[in-house]
Scaffold this active site. Sequence first.
Site, PDB file in Angstrom:
ATOM      1  N   ALA A  11       0.781  -1.175   0.060  1.00  0.00           N
ATOM      2  CA  ALA A  11       0.047  -0.039  -0.141  1.00  0.00           C
ATOM      3  C   ALA A  11       1.003   1.280   0.007  1.00  0.00           C
ATOM      4  CB  ALA A  11      -0.750   0.045   1.117  1.00  0.00           C
ATOM      5  N   GLY A  12       2.152   1.234   0.218  1.00  0.00           N
ATOM      6  CA  GLY A  12       2.917   2.496   0.346  1.00  0.00           C
ATOM      7  C   GLY A  12       3.116   3.235  -0.857  1.00  0.00           C
ATOM      8  N   LYS A  23       5.547   2.043  -6.821  1.00  0.00           N
ATOM      9  CA  LYS A  23       6.912   1.091  -6.434  1.00  0.00           C
ATOM     10  C   LYS A  23       6.824  -0.331  -6.572  1.00  0.00           C
ATOM     11  CE  LYS A  23       8.997  -0.078  -2.164  1.00  0.00           C
ATOM     12  NZ  LYS A  23       8.940   0.404  -0.605  1.00  0.00           N
ATOM     13  N   GLN A  73      -6.279   0.109   2.272  1.00  0.00           N
ATOM     14  CA  GLN A  73      -5.731   0.931   3.243  1.00  0.00           C
ATOM     15  C   GLN A  73      -5.669   2.383   2.994  1.00  0.00           C
ATOM     16  OE1 GLN A  73      -1.545   0.622   4.355  1.00  0.00           O
ATOM     17  NE2 GLN A  73      -1.883   0.942   6.600  1.00  0.00           N
ATOM     18  N   THR A  79       2.762  -0.763   9.343  1.00  0.00           N
ATOM     19  CA  THR A  79       2.553  -2.156   8.841  1.00  0.00           C
ATOM     20  C   THR A  79       1.591  -2.854   9.641  1.00  0.00           C
ATOM     21  OG1 THR A  79       4.358  -2.641  10.401  1.00  0.00           O
ATOM     22  CG2 THR A  79       5.028  -2.238   8.093  1.00  0.00           C
ATOM     23  N   GLU A 155      12.481  -1.050  16.471  1.00  0.00           N
ATOM     24  CA  GLU A 155      12.650  -0.362  14.940  1.00  0.00           C
ATOM     25  C   GLU A 155      13.932   0.363  15.277  1.00  0.00           C
ATOM     26  OE1 GLU A 155      11.292  -0.991  11.970  1.00  0.00           O
ATOM     27  OE2 GLU A 155      10.087  -2.474  13.217  1.00  0.00           O
ATOM     28  N   HIS A 363      20.885  -8.974 -47.764  1.00  0.00           N
ATOM     29  CA  HIS A 363      21.583  -7.556 -47.259  1.00  0.00           C
ATOM     30  C   HIS A 363      20.678  -6.600 -47.854  1.00  0.00           C
ATOM     31  CE1 HIS A 363      24.723  -9.791 -49.993  1.00  0.00           C
ATOM     32  NE2 HIS A 363      23.879  -9.317 -50.610  1.00  0.00           N
ATOM     33  N   TYR A 366      14.072  -4.881 -47.032  1.00  0.00           N
ATOM     34  CA  TYR A 366      12.814  -4.758 -46.172  1.00  0.00           C
ATOM     35  C   TYR A 366      11.755  -5.680 -46.957  1.00  0.00           C
ATOM     36  CZ  TYR A 366       8.436  -3.478 -44.238  1.00  0.00           C
ATOM     37  OH  TYR A 366       7.064  -3.520 -43.511  1.00  0.00           O
TER      38      TYR A 366
END
Length: 455
Positions: A11-12, A23, A73, A79, A155, A363, A366
């Site tokens: 959710a960040g 992200k 969220q 968290t 932490e 050579h 196309y």
Amino acid sequence: MANRFAVILAAGQGTRMKSKLHKMLHPVAGRPMVQHVVDQLQQVNLNKIVTIVGFGAEKVKAQLGSSSEFAFQKEQLGTGHAVLQAEDLLKDEKGVTVVACGDTPLIRAETFEELIQYHKKTGAKASILTTKVENPTGYGRVVRNDQDEVERIVEHKDANEGERLIQEINTGTYCFDNQALFAALKEVSNDNAQGEYYLPDVIKILRHQGDTVSAFMTPDFDETIGINDRIALAEAEKIMKKRINEQHMRNGVSIIDPEQTYIEPDVQIESDVILHPGTVLKGETIIRTGAEIGPHSELKDCEVGEDTVIRHSVATSSKVGNRVNIGPYAHIRPESRVGNDTKVGNFVEIKKTNLGDHSKVSHLSYIGDADVGERVNVGCGTITVNYDGTNKYLTTIEDDAFIGCNSNLIAPVTVGKGSYVAAGSTITKNVPENALSIARARQTNKEEYASKFKK
């Protein structure tokens, strides 16, 4: 076997990526990082995966589709708060729940399984996936008591001087008794430096209740890294590339310079293939035995046959047969089929074309929107003129035809079986079988005329 569930935290906002792309959708080895997490978790026989989404929710949901259920969220309050959003989907379930971060794409299915088994073996209500690192700055520390039992996770910002010396860190991946998890989450407070509800506080709560908390340590720190910025993204890419390349080498593929070779996870390569430096293999590409790719070639969603050689070239969404020689500097565009024993030489572009067995485009040509038969020779500078500004048209060159140099084939047009097109011709009408077609102005020589330009 007990029911198994997973919650993935995705959710960040990921502001440190400095990107418009969410992200969790940044690719590692060509696959969004959160997709790697889901793919690995699916291999450990889960009953349900719940992904917590917030910023960019719709894009994450579109990526994962039916492989996950979702909980939203609204505010990013930590968290612990994130996992709590899955309560309505999981609170009544009995079993174990793995909690993983969507930005840890390198954790293997085997490690998730080992964590679950260790959790079961120790009879724990919570098990932490930990590892040791020389410089633990920024990571949550695993604090143990005198009996080496896990007491809590602290932490980094909340750790005291002694706790910051601890090298065993929390990787952010856990295994919980599901009902114990959601009961403890309701007791988590936000009385900390960040003012957030930390999931690691569940560990302290369970310990205070007298429940067993265990820690399963993985020796591979690289497997546990989280991606928060482009530097970590590049590091994860490097690790994943090494992992993929080494697996192919163990399976009998020769990679001349692994650091200069990029292979995505879904690529299949048979034994005795040689990959030279600068090779890039993407998507669902398949390389058959004996093929030699590179240097400096990129293939995406292609199938390459046995003993084929491709050098300094690009191919996309096409099928290449056996014993083909492509390049240097050829471009095989989507929906092309290059037959067996063919040659596509330097500075040739082929698009949406079937090139029959034993044919050559050596050579500077196309060939687009064309059906080329077997044993056809296409001379230097040949162009299939397939577009009138509105529509694309088909050029058909039948078996054993010969197209002279510097020829234009104005589609729709057919060059018949065994026929010849003279060099320099512009063909606007069908050429019958075994005919010679010449479509160019007659040459006129004016004697001594050049001297007039020299005066």
